[in-house]
Write a protein that holds these residues in place. Structure first.
Motif, mmCIF file in Angstrom:
data_model
loop_
_atom_site.group_PDB
_atom_site.id
_atom_site.type_symbol
_atom_site.label_atom_id
_atom_site.label_comp_id
_atom_site.label_asym_id
_atom_site.label_seq_id
_atom_site.Cartn_x
_atom_site.Cartn_y
_atom_site.Cartn_z
ATOM 1 N N VAL A 69 -33.943 31.395 17.466
ATOM 2 C CA VAL A 69 -33.593 31.370 18.894
ATOM 3 C C VAL A 69 -32.091 31.584 19.046
ATOM 4 C CG1 VAL A 69 -33.625 30.057 21.040
ATOM 5 C CG2 VAL A 69 -35.453 29.736 19.373
ATOM 6 N N VAL A 70 -31.719 32.450 19.955
ATOM 7 C CA VAL A 70 -30.310 32.660 20.285
ATOM 8 C C VAL A 70 -30.055 32.107 21.678
ATOM 9 C CG1 VAL A 70 -28.513 34.368 20.764
ATOM 10 C CG2 VAL A 70 -30.039 34.676 18.809
ATOM 11 N N ALA A 71 -29.042 31.260 21.802
ATOM 12 C CA ALA A 71 -28.656 30.676 23.092
ATOM 13 C C ALA A 71 -27.337 31.276 23.551
ATOM 14 C CB ALA A 71 -28.526 29.161 22.979
ATOM 15 N N ALA A 72 -27.225 31.499 24.856
ATOM 16 C CA ALA A 72 -25.970 32.021 25.396
ATOM 17 C C ALA A 72 -24.871 30.982 25.333
ATOM 18 C CB ALA A 72 -26.171 32.484 26.836
ATOM 19 N N ALA A 73 -25.235 29.708 25.544
ATOM 20 C CA ALA A 73 -24.229 28.646 25.590
ATOM 21 C C ALA A 73 -24.910 27.294 25.459
ATOM 22 C CB ALA A 73 -23.434 28.712 26.896
ATOM 23 N N VAL A 74 -24.083 26.265 25.342
ATOM 24 C CA VAL A 74 -24.586 24.893 25.332
ATOM 25 C C VAL A 74 -24.826 24.460 26.780
ATOM 26 C CG1 VAL A 74 -24.082 22.498 24.693
ATOM 27 C CG2 VAL A 74 -23.336 24.379 23.213
ATOM 28 N N TYR A 75 -25.866 23.690 26.980
ATOM 29 C CA TYR A 75 -26.229 23.205 28.318
ATOM 30 C C TYR A 75 -25.277 22.072 28.714
ATOM 31 C CZ TYR A 75 -29.267 21.580 32.112
ATOM 32 O OH TYR A 75 -29.783 21.224 33.337
ATOM 33 N N ARG A 76 -24.187 22.444 29.388
ATOM 34 C CA ARG A 76 -23.181 21.458 29.772
ATOM 35 C C ARG A 76 -22.269 22.029 30.846
ATOM 36 N NH1 ARG A 76 -19.177 21.746 24.437
ATOM 37 N NH2 ARG A 76 -18.281 23.788 24.923
ATOM 38 N N ASP A 77 -21.469 21.152 31.433
ATOM 39 C CA ASP A 77 -20.401 21.524 32.356
ATOM 40 C C ASP A 77 -20.892 22.462 33.476
ATOM 41 O OD1 ASP A 77 -18.838 20.006 30.659
ATOM 42 O OD2 ASP A 77 -18.047 21.727 29.566
ATOM 43 N N GLN A 78 -20.112 23.482 33.773
ATOM 44 C CA GLN A 78 -20.423 24.360 34.899
ATOM 45 C C GLN A 78 -21.725 25.126 34.694
ATOM 46 O OE1 GLN A 78 -17.465 24.025 33.534
ATOM 47 N NE2 GLN A 78 -15.894 23.822 35.117
ATOM 48 N N LEU A 79 -22.053 25.451 33.442
ATOM 49 C CA LEU A 79 -23.296 26.178 33.196
ATOM 50 C C LEU A 79 -24.497 25.318 33.575
ATOM 51 C CD1 LEU A 79 -24.674 28.732 32.042
ATOM 52 C CD2 LEU A 79 -24.801 27.530 29.865
ATOM 53 N N ALA A 80 -24.484 24.057 33.168
ATOM 54 C CA ALA A 80 -25.584 23.155 33.499
ATOM 55 C C ALA A 80 -25.676 22.934 35.007
ATOM 56 C CB ALA A 80 -25.414 21.827 32.773
ATOM 57 N N GLN A 81 -24.547 22.715 35.655
ATOM 58 C CA GLN A 81 -24.559 22.485 37.098
ATOM 59 C C GLN A 81 -25.048 23.716 37.847
ATOM 60 O OE1 GLN A 81 -20.894 20.466 38.609
ATOM 61 N NE2 GLN A 81 -20.339 20.341 36.456
ATOM 62 N N GLY A 82 -24.574 24.878 37.413
ATOM 63 C CA GLY A 82 -24.988 26.111 38.066
ATOM 64 C C GLY A 82 -26.471 26.382 37.897
ATOM 65 N N LEU A 83 -26.992 26.163 36.691
ATOM 66 C CA LEU A 83 -28.407 26.413 36.441
ATOM 67 C C LEU A 83 -29.287 25.434 37.210
ATOM 68 C CD1 LEU A 83 -30.640 27.933 35.042
ATOM 69 C CD2 LEU A 83 -30.285 26.525 32.998
ATOM 70 N N LEU A 84 -28.892 24.166 37.243
ATOM 71 C CA LEU A 84 -29.661 23.177 37.999
ATOM 72 C C LEU A 84 -29.704 23.545 39.483
ATOM 73 C CD1 LEU A 84 -28.574 19.770 36.420
ATOM 74 C CD2 LEU A 84 -30.871 20.763 36.422
ATOM 75 N N SER A 85 -28.589 23.964 40.023
ATOM 76 C CA SER A 85 -28.554 24.347 41.428
ATOM 77 C C SER A 85 -29.409 25.576 41.674
ATOM 78 C CB SER A 85 -27.112 24.608 41.864
ATOM 79 O OG SER A 85 -27.039 24.883 43.239
ATOM 80 N N PHE A 86 -29.334 26.523 40.762
ATOM 81 C CA PHE A 86 -30.139 27.742 40.878
ATOM 82 C C PHE A 86 -31.630 27.410 40.871
ATOM 83 C CE2 PHE A 86 -32.406 31.258 38.819
ATOM 84 C CZ PHE A 86 -32.069 32.310 39.652
ATOM 85 N N LYS A 87 -32.033 26.492 39.991
ATOM 86 C CA LYS A 87 -33.454 26.154 39.849
ATOM 87 C C LYS A 87 -33.967 25.238 40.950
ATOM 88 C CE LYS A 87 -35.050 25.178 35.762
ATOM 89 N NZ LYS A 87 -35.226 24.622 34.402
ATOM 90 N N ARG A 88 -33.154 24.264 41.334
ATOM 91 C CA ARG A 88 -33.643 23.231 42.246
ATOM 92 C C ARG A 88 -33.402 23.521 43.721
ATOM 93 N NH1 ARG A 88 -31.654 17.676 39.143
ATOM 94 N NH2 ARG A 88 -32.976 17.886 37.296
ATOM 95 N N HIS A 89 -32.311 24.209 44.009
ATOM 96 C CA HIS A 89 -31.918 24.343 45.403
ATOM 97 C C HIS A 89 -31.856 25.784 45.891
ATOM 98 C CE1 HIS A 89 -31.100 20.116 45.095
ATOM 99 N NE2 HIS A 89 -30.174 20.308 44.176
#
Length: 263
Positions: A69-89
């Motif tokens: 598996v290749v990941a773009a980044a670690v799930y943290r900071d602005q990436l985590a906040q941005g993804l959560l907002s994208f998915k939930r809101h």
């Protein structure tokens, strides 16, 4: 589903033009993702990495890789906040930055290779009804714009449990959040299938599974099982983010994907 995803994304972008918004990461006005946080996400995703070492469902007891598996980044900071907002809101305007990071991970995983088919992990009916869109499908659609010539096949679907499978799900109702490795594996086992019309597009072809976040690897492992059963040659997976960072114990340095040692 793809048409509904497109309409939902377009509607979200039009709404963002009409309604004032603040940055989901820092609260800066007039942008769902301000330039500084956009830059930070780009920085977090600058070096995609091999992430299966942090996903126990994708490694056997001896440490052998079952699926890279290749990941773009670690799930943290602005990436985590941005993804959560994208998915939930429904912050669809965030998709451009997140999709760019996902595309970078795909390029890193498939360097010097071609002919791959990208297969998104399906969302559940309940999640789709609740959100009105599939986050993974929307992200992959946007990412495909940065990946000329790469084929995307929406081959997988969630299926309802029945018989013995339904009994395994007893006591595991709801989502996977909070479940351990064994419970997650039990929860997803037999939960996906390849739709009949998509079988010719994947049979005998090298496929890469695409998901948003890697945790235990159970979901990606189930997707691989369904694709293998339909005759696809699953080479690995790509995710936007992994919940564990790379470390010295990772099975392979760098991001380039190679075939797993075991099918």
């Amino acid at each position: 589903m793809r048409l509904v995803d497109w309409v939902a994304g377009a509607g979200g972008e039009l709404l963002a033009l009409a309604v004032p918004v603040d940055c989901v990461c820092c609260g800066a006005e007039d942008s769902a993702l301000c330039p500084a946080c956009t830059s930070r996400i780009r920085h977090l995703a600058r070096e995609p990495f091999r992430a299966e070492g942090g996903a126990p469902a994708l490694m056997d007891v001896s440490g052998t890789i079952l699926l890279p598996v290749v990941a773009a980044a670690v799930y943290r900071d602005q990436l985590a906040q941005g993804l959560l907002s994208f998915k939930r809101h429904g912050q669809h305007q965030l998709g451009a930055s997140l999709a760019r990071a996902l595309a970078g991970a795909v390029r890193a995983a498939t360097a010097d290779a071609d002919g791959f088919v990208l297969v998104p992990v399906p969302t559940s009916t309940a999640a789709y009804v609740n959100r009105g869109f599939s986050p993974v499908h929307l992200l992959l659609k946007k990412a495909a714009g940065h990946l000329p010539g790469v084929a995307v096949v929406d081959a997988l679907r969630k299926v309802r449990p029945s018989g013995a499978q339904a009994l395994r799900w007893t006591g595991l109702s709801g989502g996977q959040k909070g479940l351990g490795r064994g419970a997650r594996s039990q929860r997803v086992r037999g939960s996906m299938r390849v739709v009949v019309r998509s079988r010719p597009a994947i049979a005998g072809r090298p496929c890469i599974i695409v998901d948003d976040v890697l945790t235990t690897g159970a979901t990606i492992g189930e997707a691989a099982r369904a694709l293998h059963q339909a005759g696809a040659k699953v080479r690995g997976a790509v995710v936007l983010a992994a919940t564990r960072p790379p470390d010295a114990a990772d099975p392979a340095p760098g991001a380039r994907m190679e075939p797993p040692k075991r099918p």
